[in-house]
Motif scaffolding. Structure first.
Motif, short mmCIF file in Angstrom:
data_model
loop_
_atom_site.label_atom_id
_atom_site.label_comp_id
_atom_site.label_asym_id
_atom_site.label_seq_id
_atom_site.Cartn_x
_atom_site.Cartn_y
_atom_site.Cartn_z
N ALA A 7 0.83 -1.21 0.00
CA ALA A 7 0.00 0.00 0.00
C ALA A 7 0.86 1.26 0.00
O ALA A 7 0.58 2.23 -0.72
CB ALA A 7 -0.92 -0.02 1.21
N ARG A 8 1.94 1.25 0.79
CA ARG A 8 2.77 2.44 0.86
C ARG A 8 3.50 2.68 -0.46
O ARG A 8 3.60 3.82 -0.93
CB ARG A 8 3.78 2.29 2.00
CG ARG A 8 4.72 3.47 2.14
CD ARG A 8 5.47 3.42 3.46
NE ARG A 8 4.56 3.56 4.59
CZ ARG A 8 4.96 3.58 5.86
NH1 ARG A 8 6.25 3.48 6.15
NH2 ARG A 8 4.09 3.71 6.83
N ILE A 9 4.02 1.60 -1.06
CA ILE A 9 4.72 1.75 -2.34
C ILE A 9 3.78 2.29 -3.42
O ILE A 9 4.11 3.23 -4.16
CB ILE A 9 5.33 0.40 -2.77
CG1 ILE A 9 6.46 0.00 -1.82
CG2 ILE A 9 5.85 0.47 -4.20
CD1 ILE A 9 6.98 -1.41 -2.04
N VAL A 10 2.58 1.72 -3.50
CA VAL A 10 1.62 2.15 -4.53
C VAL A 10 1.17 3.58 -4.28
O VAL A 10 1.12 4.41 -5.20
CB VAL A 10 0.42 1.19 -4.56
CG1 VAL A 10 -0.69 1.74 -5.47
CG2 VAL A 10 0.85 -0.19 -5.04
N GLN A 11 0.87 3.89 -3.02
CA GLN A 11 0.35 5.23 -2.71
C GLN A 11 1.41 6.30 -2.96
O GLN A 11 1.12 7.37 -3.50
CB GLN A 11 -0.13 5.28 -1.26
CG GLN A 11 -0.97 6.51 -0.95
CD GLN A 11 -1.67 6.39 0.39
OE1 GLN A 11 -1.45 5.44 1.14
NE2 GLN A 11 -2.53 7.35 0.70
N GLN A 12 2.66 6.03 -2.60
CA GLN A 12 3.71 7.03 -2.82
C GLN A 12 4.07 7.15 -4.29
O GLN A 12 4.39 8.24 -4.77
CB GLN A 12 4.94 6.66 -2.00
CG GLN A 12 4.75 6.84 -0.49
CD GLN A 12 6.02 6.55 0.29
OE1 GLN A 12 7.01 6.10 -0.27
NE2 GLN A 12 5.98 6.81 1.59
#
Length: 498
Positions: A7-12
């Motif tokens: 989630a963090r990789i995709v969101q950033q």
């Protein structure tokens, strides 16, 4: 952790291009990841909680792990109540609660460790502290080396996700275009990334195999019945609640009273039988070994099977370590599949009496076993009528080889492979077919059927005719399910493996 990283990789990555859409895309990525991972209860729980965190951030609201955990659990159980019995669901929620409540406290006491290994080490200890009753009840072992192993591999998890995911996407995306030049470029770009992730995976495997092969890698508990699970849950839950609540109030009398009540409940759960009759078709391979445990904890053993090690392992899974008495040992045959492990019974248990019901001439092995029993002061008699132990009646069936077990209105029959029957008699709830079952059988499946047989039997057992005739009922095989437990109820015997 994997879902959070995704989630963090995709969101950033998308946040700079489409900040408003990035939370929704991150939630979608987590859902897709959970589905690709097999949609297990743990994966769905992680995706649901990750989605709540993302939504809370989008709404500029704080997220609280216990509120998210409770909401996720309520939603999943509301949609599918059967998840309450799913081991993955139980472990996921218990482990998450343990990590959220205890990791920081444990990490503070490990300040001497480098931060990169301290956090996974502390998180693993917290997870095991919350889940050890479930681990022992379902898997009969609790890892000792897991905290150290996780500390060595978890710091590299983000790296293997980024390298492996990027390499697969870049190489696969360019190769899918179909142009030779792009395929060559995909190989050049993807190869070093995949090799790097492969090196990390090799490190993971080395750590896991090395740690798992250590002599003291795990605590093993072959016997851990449901009432022990309830007792452990009371102790564990009470201890964890006390640790967390003592900062709010401390009254010795109150805590002493609660501890006393908890200990009484634990003692009752550990010591007292559950008041029901249990019959176990032991996983001893292609042989005959059935254990009857009465409502008050008395034990009757029918035969013992061919292999001492398999008998010790299977009976250790169903009896507590303190159960060392066999009230009656019924021997129905003198061949190796019946009494090959007989010496293990005399060595492990105090046997009150032995009843020999072999209709054939006694074999040399049976004579030696009887002589050993008599030398140990055990009373040996020939079968002469029904045998009753603590309200459970065992009687010779009409074929003069099989034995009928009755407990109230519940009845089952232990069928010998030498039976002259070709179908079950009326009035029984099911049957245990010992030593792979008979070669000829024509009767329809009636209730449940249990077959004691070894995996990949050299004799080709169970016979195809037997399997085809039992299709109408529930079929359980020890080579696939291990020891089969049958419990007497008001409606008859029922298999707990269903």
């Amino acid at each position: 952790m994997k879902v959070s990283l995704l989630a963090r990789i995709v969101q950033q990555a998308i946040g700079r291009l489409a900040p408003r859409a990035s939370p929704l895309i991150a939630v979608g990525a987590m859902i897709v990841y959970a589905l690709l991972a097999g949609a297990s209860a743990a994966a769905l729980r992680a995706a649901a909680m990750g989605g709540l965190v993302v939504v809370a951030g989008r709404l500029r609201r704080d997220s609280h792990v216990f509120v998210s955990l409770a909401l996720t659990g309520a939603l999943m159980l509301g949609l599918k109540p059967g998840l309450a019995h799913d081991v993955s669901f139980q472990l996921s929620f218990a482990g998450t609660a343990g990590i959220a409540s205890m990791t920081d406290g444990i990490a503070k006491r490990l300040a001497w460790m480098p931060a990169i290994v301290r956090d996974p080490f502390a998180a693993t200890i917290a997870a095991e502290a919350a889940t050890w009753p479930l681990m022992l009840a379902n898997f009969h072992q609790l890892s000792i080396v897991a905290p150290a192993a996780n500390a060595l591999v978890l710091p590299l998890l983000p790296a293997i996700m980024v390298l492996g995911g990027s390499g697969a996407l870049l190489a696969g995306g360019l190769a899918a275009a179909g142009l030779p030049i792009l395929q060559s470029i995909s190989s050049i770009i993807g190869w070093p990334l995949m090799q790097a992730s492969g090196a990390i995976a090799s490190w993971f495997r080395f750590v896991v195999e090395t740690a798992g092969s250590l002599p003291v890698a795990a605590i093993v508990a072959p016997y851990f019945p449901p009432r022990w699970l309830a007792a452990a849950a009371i102790l564990n839950g009470g201890a964890l609640a006390g640790v967390k609540l003592r900062q709010f109030f401390w009254q010795r009398k109150v805590w002493a009273l609660l501890a006393g009540i908890g200990l009484i409940a634990v003692a009752l759960l550990l010591i007292r039988p559950d008041g029901r009759v249990h019959v176990y078709a032991l996983d001893v391979g292609t042989g005959s070994a059935v254990l009857v445990r009465t409502a008050n904890g008395h034990q009757v053993l029918i035969d013992v099977g061919p292999d001492a090690d398999r008998f010790a392992q299977s009976i250790g899974q169903v009896l507590p370590p303190t159960a060392r008495t066999i009230d009656c040992w019924l021997i129905t045959g003198g061949r190796r599949p019946d009494i090959g492990a007989g010496a293990a019974v005399l060595k492990r248990f105090h046997v009150d009496s032995i009843v020999v019901a072999d209709p054939d001439a006694w074999t040399a092995s049976l004579r030696v076993l009887v002589q050993q029993a008599q030398a140990a002061g055990i009373r040996v008699t020939a079968a002469n009528g029904p045998i009753t132990v603590d309200g459970v009646a065992m009687s010779l069936a009409g074929d003069a080889r099989s034995w009928l077990i009755q407990a109230g209105r519940a009845a089952l029959v232990v069928v010998s492979p030498q039976t002259t029957w070709q179908s079950l008699p009326a009035g029984v709830d099911g049957a245990i077919f010992t030593a792979g079952g008979p070669l000829v059988w024509q009767g329809p499946g009636q209730g449940f059927s249990v077959i004691e047989v070894a995996a990949n039997s050299r004799a080709g057992l169970p016979a195809r005719a037997l399997l085809q005739s039992l299709r109408g009922g529930s079929l359980f095989r020890t080579d696939r399910l291990g020891t089969i437990e049958l419990v007497a109820t008001d409606d008859g015997f029922r298999a707990t493996n269903e």
